[in-house]
Scaffold this active site. Structure first.
Site, PDB file in Angstrom:
ATOM      1  N   ASP A 195       2.219   2.019   3.408  1.00  0.00           N
ATOM      2  CA  ASP A 195       3.204   1.112   4.026  1.00  0.00           C
ATOM      3  C   ASP A 195       4.627   1.576   3.770  1.00  0.00           C
ATOM      4  O   ASP A 195       5.531   1.281   4.544  1.00  0.00           O
ATOM      5  CB  ASP A 195       3.143  -0.306   3.416  1.00  0.00           C
ATOM      6  CG  ASP A 195       1.792  -0.940   3.452  1.00  0.00           C
ATOM      7  OD1 ASP A 195       0.963  -0.525   4.283  1.00  0.00           O
ATOM      8  OD2 ASP A 195       1.563  -1.867   2.641  1.00  0.00           O
ATOM      9  N   HIS A 212       0.885  -1.174   0.000  1.00  0.00           N
ATOM     10  CA  HIS A 212       0.000   0.000   0.000  1.00  0.00           C
ATOM     11  C   HIS A 212       0.918   1.218   0.000  1.00  0.00           C
ATOM     12  O   HIS A 212       1.989   1.180   0.628  1.00  0.00           O
ATOM     13  CB  HIS A 212      -0.809   0.133   1.280  1.00  0.00           C
ATOM     14  CG  HIS A 212      -1.739  -0.972   1.606  1.00  0.00           C
ATOM     15  ND1 HIS A 212      -1.343  -2.111   2.253  1.00  0.00           N
ATOM     16  CD2 HIS A 212      -3.069  -1.086   1.406  1.00  0.00           C
ATOM     17  CE1 HIS A 212      -2.400  -2.888   2.442  1.00  0.00           C
ATOM     18  NE2 HIS A 212      -3.459  -2.299   1.937  1.00  0.00           N
ATOM     19  N   ASP A 265      -5.032 -13.974  -1.280  1.00  0.00           N
ATOM     20  CA  ASP A 265      -4.280 -13.666  -0.066  1.00  0.00           C
ATOM     21  C   ASP A 265      -4.388 -14.905   0.806  1.00  0.00           C
ATOM     22  O   ASP A 265      -5.465 -15.251   1.295  1.00  0.00           O
ATOM     23  CB  ASP A 265      -4.881 -12.449   0.665  1.00  0.00           C
ATOM     24  CG  ASP A 265      -4.422 -11.118   0.071  1.00  0.00           C
ATOM     25  OD1 ASP A 265      -3.693 -11.136  -0.939  1.00  0.00           O
ATOM     26  OD2 ASP A 265      -4.800 -10.071   0.629  1.00  0.00           O
ATOM     27  N   GLU A 268      -9.323 -13.731  -0.098  1.00  0.00           N
ATOM     28  CA  GLU A 268      -8.501 -13.999   1.090  1.00  0.00           C
ATOM     29  C   GLU A 268      -9.186 -15.044   1.962  1.00  0.00           C
ATOM     30  O   GLU A 268     -10.379 -14.943   2.250  1.00  0.00           O
ATOM     31  CB  GLU A 268      -8.288 -12.697   1.864  1.00  0.00           C
ATOM     32  CG  GLU A 268      -7.540 -12.928   3.163  1.00  0.00           C
ATOM     33  CD  GLU A 268      -7.102 -11.636   3.834  1.00  0.00           C
ATOM     34  OE1 GLU A 268      -6.686 -10.689   3.123  1.00  0.00           O
ATOM     35  OE2 GLU A 268      -7.169 -11.572   5.068  1.00  0.00           O
ATOM     36  N   ASP A 314     -10.309 -10.950  12.211  1.00  0.00           N
ATOM     37  CA  ASP A 314      -9.460 -11.146  11.050  1.00  0.00           C
ATOM     38  C   ASP A 314      -8.014 -11.210  11.561  1.00  0.00           C
ATOM     39  O   ASP A 314      -7.323 -10.207  11.618  1.00  0.00           O
ATOM     40  CB  ASP A 314      -9.654  -9.967  10.093  1.00  0.00           C
ATOM     41  CG  ASP A 314      -8.899 -10.149   8.805  1.00  0.00           C
ATOM     42  OD1 ASP A 314      -8.472 -11.275   8.519  1.00  0.00           O
ATOM     43  OD2 ASP A 314      -8.743  -9.151   8.083  1.00  0.00           O
ATOM     44  N   ASP A 371      -0.806 -12.043   3.063  1.00  0.00           N
ATOM     45  CA  ASP A 371      -1.285 -10.839   3.758  1.00  0.00           C
ATOM     46  C   ASP A 371      -1.357 -11.205   5.245  1.00  0.00           C
ATOM     47  O   ASP A 371      -2.374 -11.036   5.902  1.00  0.00           O
ATOM     48  CB  ASP A 371      -2.660 -10.465   3.191  1.00  0.00           C
ATOM     49  CG  ASP A 371      -3.155  -9.131   3.697  1.00  0.00           C
ATOM     50  OD1 ASP A 371      -2.346  -8.369   4.238  1.00  0.00           O
ATOM     51  OD2 ASP A 371      -4.366  -8.863   3.565  1.00  0.00           O
TER      52      ASP A 371
HETATM   53  C1  3MF Z   1      -7.639  -6.384   5.090  1.00  0.00           C
HETATM   54  C2  3MF Z   1      -6.890  -6.827   3.916  1.00  0.00           C
HETATM   55  C3  3MF Z   1      -6.198  -5.758   3.145  1.00  0.00           C
HETATM   56  C4  3MF Z   1      -5.943  -6.186   1.738  1.00  0.00           C
HETATM   57  C5  3MF Z   1      -5.014  -5.479   0.905  1.00  0.00           C
HETATM   58  C6  3MF Z   1      -5.401  -4.364   0.135  1.00  0.00           C
HETATM   59  C7  3MF Z   1      -5.081  -4.203   4.494  1.00  0.00           C
HETATM   60  O1  3MF Z   1      -8.246  -7.385   5.787  1.00  0.00           O
HETATM   61  O2  3MF Z   1      -6.855  -7.989   3.635  1.00  0.00           O
HETATM   62  O3  3MF Z   1      -5.058  -5.434   3.862  1.00  0.00           O
HETATM   63  O4  3MF Z   1      -5.441  -7.463   1.620  1.00  0.00           O
HETATM   64  O5  3MF Z   1      -3.776  -5.543   1.419  1.00  0.00           O
HETATM   65  O6  3MF Z   1      -5.713  -3.265   0.945  1.00  0.00           O
HETATM   66 MG    MG Z   2      -5.959  -9.169   2.139  1.00  0.00          MG
END
Ligand code: 3MF
Ligand code: MG
Length: 434
Positions: free
Chosen positions: A103, A100, A295, A267, A306, A338
């Site tokens: 980051d 991001h 992810d 994800e 999460d 992730d």
């Molecule tokens: C949040 C995520 C995100 C996304 C991604 C794009 C902040 O639960 O999974 O992480 O994966 O990175 O914003």
């Molecule tokens: Mg994610």
């Protein structure tokens, strides 16, 4: 150069019998699985977000990690963070990474200053990438952390925030293109609501649809040939997020005319939060033709949060790759971690071990999935279960009407005879491979 990973050598494949905690026992990049190198199947990416930007906080306590790149609000430490990140990429040898904007660069006092910081780090990445094989899987904009996004980005009731979001995504798409990124991700953590008492949902959905069309138009305008990906999640941080799950996202894409332009980044943890399994989300996306990338981080089944843990369940991972391989595998997508350490895992070695373990679990899952496909047992079971639809009578049923079917059933020429779904037999079958 930093000395953060000073005592850690590049990770080697040592085979299943190795007891070295910092060796691959299953991930062997050059090993050919179903006619393709393992590295090219899995397409691993490391996420800057959790591995380098997250500092170990939770809702009850702050930072636990102490890193050479802290505090993260300065350009000098942003460069140290980049040095350490690329040192870790050298150690792990994974082919991709992702970020991001927030980051990788410190927030400035203005949009222009944030952009200046961002562009300087992107150039620094470019230099580092030019002497290595590591590539960018995707870039994305963090439009959920800063207070300006608290009521949403493209769905904000304030049009100025919509404009700020557009400007932000433009800069992140430009940077993704500049670094040769293969996808661009949008995850709408604040695209949703806390209460309907203050939310015009129809209007917000229309704004989000318009915004995504602007993103797609810009992609074509700048000649970005990667894939635009939306990442579903049902809630957290918003109480309700509009991109709830794969099926909801597909309905949204269709309504706004984007189902052939945008794919999904799925994800595992988000699937669990939505009350689904990961393979359900992947199978939904493959059935609808919108699987993009994954992810590969799991949630804790007890906490309901999460938790973004590294994967460690071979059967779950194997079933996920089973559906990915049956869909033909990734094209521009890949397997992104992730995932974050537990906040007590303070050491550089913990960070490396977490990725080594995650990559190894995925490799085991991939091999199990490939073995199941090559054996053909599940496909054979499906063919047998649906065999009736391949008969002339079965095909005709989809091309007739209620009256005709009524007459056939009423006359007794059609009389269903229930057959076993054989679930336990199939679960036992999968167990042979995992
Ligand atoms: C949040 C995520 C995100 C996304 C991604 C794009 C902040 O639960 O999974 O992480 O994966 O990175 O914003
Ligand atoms: Mg994610």
């Amino acid at each position: 150069m930093t000395d953060f990973f000073a005592n850690i050598a590049p990770i080697a494949f040592e085979g299943a019998d190795s007891t070295n905690p910092l060796a691959f026992r299953h991930y062997n990049p050059d090993e050919v699985v179903m006619g393709k190198r393992m590295e090219d199947h899995l397409r691993f990416a490391i996420a800057y977000w959790h591995s380098f930007a997250w500092e170990g906080g939770d809702p009850f306590g702050g930072q636990t990690f102490e890193r050479p790149w802290h505090p993260q609000d300065q350009m000098a430490t942003a460069k140290i963070k980049a040095d350490a990140a690329f040192e870790m990429f050298d150690i792990l040898g994974q082919p991709y990474f992702c970020w991001h904007d927030a980051d990788i660069r410190p927030e400035g006092d203005s949009f222009a200053e944030s952009l200046k910081n961002f562009e300087a780090v992107i150039d620094y990445f470019g230099e580092k990438m030019s002497s290595r094989d590591v590539k960018l899987l995707w870039g994305t904009a963090n439009m959920f952390s800063h207070r300006r996004w608290m009521s949403g980005a493209s769905t904000n009731p304030d049009p100025d925030v919509f404009a700020y979001s557009a400007a932000t995504v433009k800069t992140c798409m430009d940077a993704t293109l500049k670094l040769g990124g293969e996808n661009y991700v949008l995850w709408g953590g604040r695209e949703g609501y806390e209460t309907l008492l203050n939310t015009d949902m129809g209007r917000e959905l229309d704004h989000m649809g318009r915004f995504l069309n602007m993103v797609v138009d810009y992609k074509h305008k700048i000649g970005f040939t990667g894939t635009i990906l939306v990442e579903p999640k049902p809630q957290e941080p918003s109480k309700h997020q509009y991109d709830y799950d794969a099926a909801t996202c597909f309905g949204f894409l269709q309504k706004y005319g984007l189902e052939n332009e945008v794919k999904l980044n799925l994800e595992q943890g988000h699937a669990i939060l939505a009350g689904h399994s990961f393979e359900h989300e992947i199978a939904t996306a493959t059935a609808l033709g919108v699987l993009g990338s994954i992810d590969m981080n799991r949630n804790d089944y007890q906490s309901g949060w999460d938790t973004d843990q590294f994967p460690n369940n071979v059967p779950e991972v194997a079933l996920a790759y089973y559906h990915i391989l049956r869909d033909g595998g990734f094209s521009t997508g890949g397997t992104n971690f992730d995932a974050k350490l537990r906040r007590q895992s303070l050491d550089a070695e913990d960070l490396i071990a977490a990725h080594v373990g995650g990559m190894d679990i995925c490799a085991r899952g991939l091999k199990a999935a490939a073995a199941m496909i090559e054996d053909g047992g599940l496909d054979a079971a499906l063919s047998e279960r649906y065999a009736g639809w391949d008969t002339d009578a079965g095909k005709a049923m989809l091309n007739t009407d209620l009256d005709t079917l009524f007459n056939q059933v009423h006359s007794g020429s059609i009389a269903p005879a229930p057959k076993s779904g054989r679930q336990e037999i199939l679960e036992n079958y999968v167990n042979r491979f995992v």
